[in-house]
Design a protein around this motif. Structure first.
Motif, short mmCIF file in Angstrom:
data_model
loop_
_atom_site.label_atom_id
_atom_site.label_comp_id
_atom_site.label_asym_id
_atom_site.label_seq_id
_atom_site.Cartn_x
_atom_site.Cartn_y
_atom_site.Cartn_z
N VAL A 1 0.87 -1.18 0.00
CA VAL A 1 0.00 0.00 0.00
C VAL A 1 0.90 1.21 0.00
N LYS A 2 0.67 2.12 -0.94
CA LYS A 2 1.51 3.30 -1.10
C LYS A 2 0.66 4.55 -1.09
N LYS A 3 1.18 5.59 -0.45
CA LYS A 3 0.52 6.90 -0.42
C LYS A 3 1.39 7.89 -1.15
N GLN A 4 0.82 8.57 -2.12
CA GLN A 4 1.54 9.60 -2.87
C GLN A 4 0.91 10.96 -2.60
N ILE A 5 1.73 11.88 -2.13
CA ILE A 5 1.29 13.26 -1.94
C ILE A 5 2.30 14.16 -2.64
N GLY A 6 1.83 14.93 -3.62
CA GLY A 6 2.74 15.77 -4.38
C GLY A 6 3.79 14.92 -5.07
N ASP A 7 5.05 15.32 -4.94
CA ASP A 7 6.11 14.56 -5.60
C ASP A 7 6.78 13.55 -4.66
N GLY A 8 6.14 13.28 -3.52
CA GLY A 8 6.68 12.29 -2.59
C GLY A 8 5.76 11.08 -2.48
N SER A 9 6.35 9.94 -2.14
CA SER A 9 5.56 8.73 -1.96
C SER A 9 6.10 7.95 -0.77
N GLU A 10 5.23 7.19 -0.13
CA GLU A 10 5.60 6.43 1.05
C GLU A 10 4.90 5.08 1.03
N ILE A 11 5.66 4.03 1.21
CA ILE A 11 5.07 2.70 1.35
C ILE A 11 4.52 2.60 2.77
N LEU A 12 3.21 2.47 2.89
CA LEU A 12 2.58 2.41 4.20
C LEU A 12 2.59 1.01 4.79
N LYS A 13 2.50 0.01 3.93
CA LYS A 13 2.42 -1.36 4.43
C LYS A 13 2.84 -2.34 3.35
N ARG A 14 3.63 -3.32 3.76
CA ARG A 14 3.94 -4.46 2.91
C ARG A 14 3.00 -5.59 3.27
N LEU A 15 2.50 -6.28 2.26
CA LEU A 15 1.50 -7.31 2.46
C LEU A 15 2.08 -8.67 2.10
N GLU A 16 2.10 -9.58 3.06
CA GLU A 16 2.69 -10.89 2.83
C GLU A 16 1.66 -12.01 2.76
N ARG A 17 0.49 -11.78 3.35
CA ARG A 17 -0.54 -12.82 3.39
C ARG A 17 -1.89 -12.20 3.07
N GLU A 18 -2.81 -13.04 2.65
CA GLU A 18 -4.14 -12.56 2.28
C GLU A 18 -4.85 -11.79 3.39
N PRO A 19 -4.83 -12.27 4.64
CA PRO A 19 -5.51 -11.50 5.69
C PRO A 19 -4.99 -10.07 5.82
N GLN A 20 -3.70 -9.87 5.55
CA GLN A 20 -3.15 -8.51 5.59
C GLN A 20 -3.72 -7.64 4.48
N ARG A 21 -3.86 -8.22 3.30
CA ARG A 21 -4.41 -7.44 2.19
C ARG A 21 -5.89 -7.14 2.41
N VAL A 22 -6.61 -8.10 2.93
CA VAL A 22 -8.03 -7.89 3.23
C VAL A 22 -8.18 -6.77 4.26
N GLU A 23 -7.33 -6.78 5.27
CA GLU A 23 -7.38 -5.74 6.29
C GLU A 23 -6.98 -4.38 5.72
N ALA A 24 -6.00 -4.37 4.80
CA ALA A 24 -5.57 -3.12 4.18
C ALA A 24 -6.69 -2.50 3.35
N LEU A 25 -7.45 -3.31 2.65
CA LEU A 25 -8.57 -2.80 1.87
C LEU A 25 -9.60 -2.14 2.79
N LYS A 26 -9.80 -2.72 3.95
CA LYS A 26 -10.75 -2.15 4.91
C LYS A 26 -10.20 -0.87 5.53
N GLN A 27 -8.91 -0.88 5.91
CA GLN A 27 -8.30 0.24 6.59
C GLN A 27 -8.14 1.46 5.70
N TYR A 28 -7.68 1.25 4.47
CA TYR A 28 -7.33 2.39 3.61
C TYR A 28 -8.40 2.76 2.59
N PHE A 29 -9.31 1.81 2.28
CA PHE A 29 -10.31 2.09 1.24
C PHE A 29 -11.75 1.85 1.71
#
Length: 305
Positions: A251-279
């Motif tokens: 999951v990456k956040k881009q603001i202006g000309d900067g970007s930051e990796i907010l979370k690396r996802l290694e397993r499905e439960p992490q991606r499912v949680e990221a979809l809930k948290q960020y979207f």
């Protein structure tokens, strides 16, 4: 042409945070371009550009039926890829009184232009046509773009866009002309062709054919990749300032000309949680099971080391 009821439009406007529901008709009469711009910006900050239904689903099919799209976007808080979100947005605009038609686009890949695999809307206001595209992801325009050769505009700072009316290298007839949408990441970067489109109206049957291939071909980007993207707005909810992106395993956040990796996802439960948290997307148990066995499934690599 098919459209939505007043009740559906009111629900949609509440969904994207458009507060002046009762004033839409007045805004349309006074300044339709302002209204179109405002709704497009709010839409892109609330309705994600995403491929989730091609991975988190038992059936992995995408419907372009307008009632299905309304249920997906408004009732379930989801989005879709270009043909879904642009077909939905076209129906919304038509329901609000805008004059428009939809047409196909060709995305430029690494080795040149591909076949018809993109959809855009062309809206006419005071005899001026505008490109309105809410489904091209990180490099997409965030406001209506007038069809004017050489017109430059800002997408999300510092990324710039431009339209050219010209031939493309795939043409064999030198007299052919299409609109080419180009992007450069900043003022020093070179312009890159993203996609091209014409002004021939496509009908629903055209998009059904395009949708079938784009949603099912193994080489399709959307079939290969789990992705979800939304525009980030400023505090006043008026201007796009960045993007929130989930792509495959990060999951990456881009603001202006900067970007930051907010979370690396290694397993499905992490991606499912990221979809809930960020979207704010909550996948059902059945949807979560749909990705099992697909190449896009995230598996714990430590168990296979």
């Amino acid at each position: 042409m098919a459209s939505y009821t007043d009740e559906q439009i009111s629900r949609y406007l509440r969904h994207i945070g458009y507060a002046q529901i009762e004033d839409v008709k007045r805004h349309f009469a006074e300044n339709p371009l302002w209204l179109l711009t405002t709704i497009q910006i709010l839409h892109m900050a609330r309705v994600p550009f995403e491929s989730l239904s091609l991975h988190y689903s038992k059936y992995r099919t995408l419907s372009l039926d307008l009632e299905d799209l309304f249920a997906k976007v408004v009732d379930r808080g989801r989005g879709g890829y270009c043909m879904e979100v642009n077909a939905f947005f076209a129906a919304v605009l038509r329901s609000l009184g805008f004059t428009l038609f939809s047409t196909g686009g060709r995305v430029r890949g690494e080795i040149g232009y591909k076949g018809w695999d993109h959809m855009v809307n062309i809206v006419t206001i005071n005899n001026q046509r505008y490109l309105v595209d809410v489904g091209f992801g990180t490099n997409g325009a965030t406001r209506p773009v007038p069809l004017r050769h050489g017109h430059e505009f800002l997408t999300v700072f510092p990324t710039q866009g431009m339209l050219e009316y010209c031939s493309i290298d795939a043409h064999t007839d030198p007299n052919q002309r299409v609109w080419v949408y180009l992007v450069r990441q900043n003022e020093e970067a070179p312009w890159q062709e993203m996609y091209c489109f014409g002004e021939l109206e496509f009908i629903s049957g055209d998009f059904e054919v395009m949708n079938m291939r784009t949603s099912s071909a193994p080489q399709s980007f959307f079939v290969q990749s789990v992705m979800c993207m939304q525009t980030i707005l400023d505090e006043e909810k008026r201007n796009p300032v960045g993007k929130m992106i989930l792509h495959r395993d990060y999951v990456k956040k881009q603001i202006g000309d900067g970007s930051e990796i907010l979370k690396r996802l290694e397993r499905e439960p992490q991606r499912v949680e990221a979809l809930k948290q960020y979207f704010d997307i909550v996948l059902t148990e059945e949807e979560q099971k749909g990705i099992r066995g697909l190449v896009s499934e995230l598996k714990d690599r430590s168990k296979h080391a």
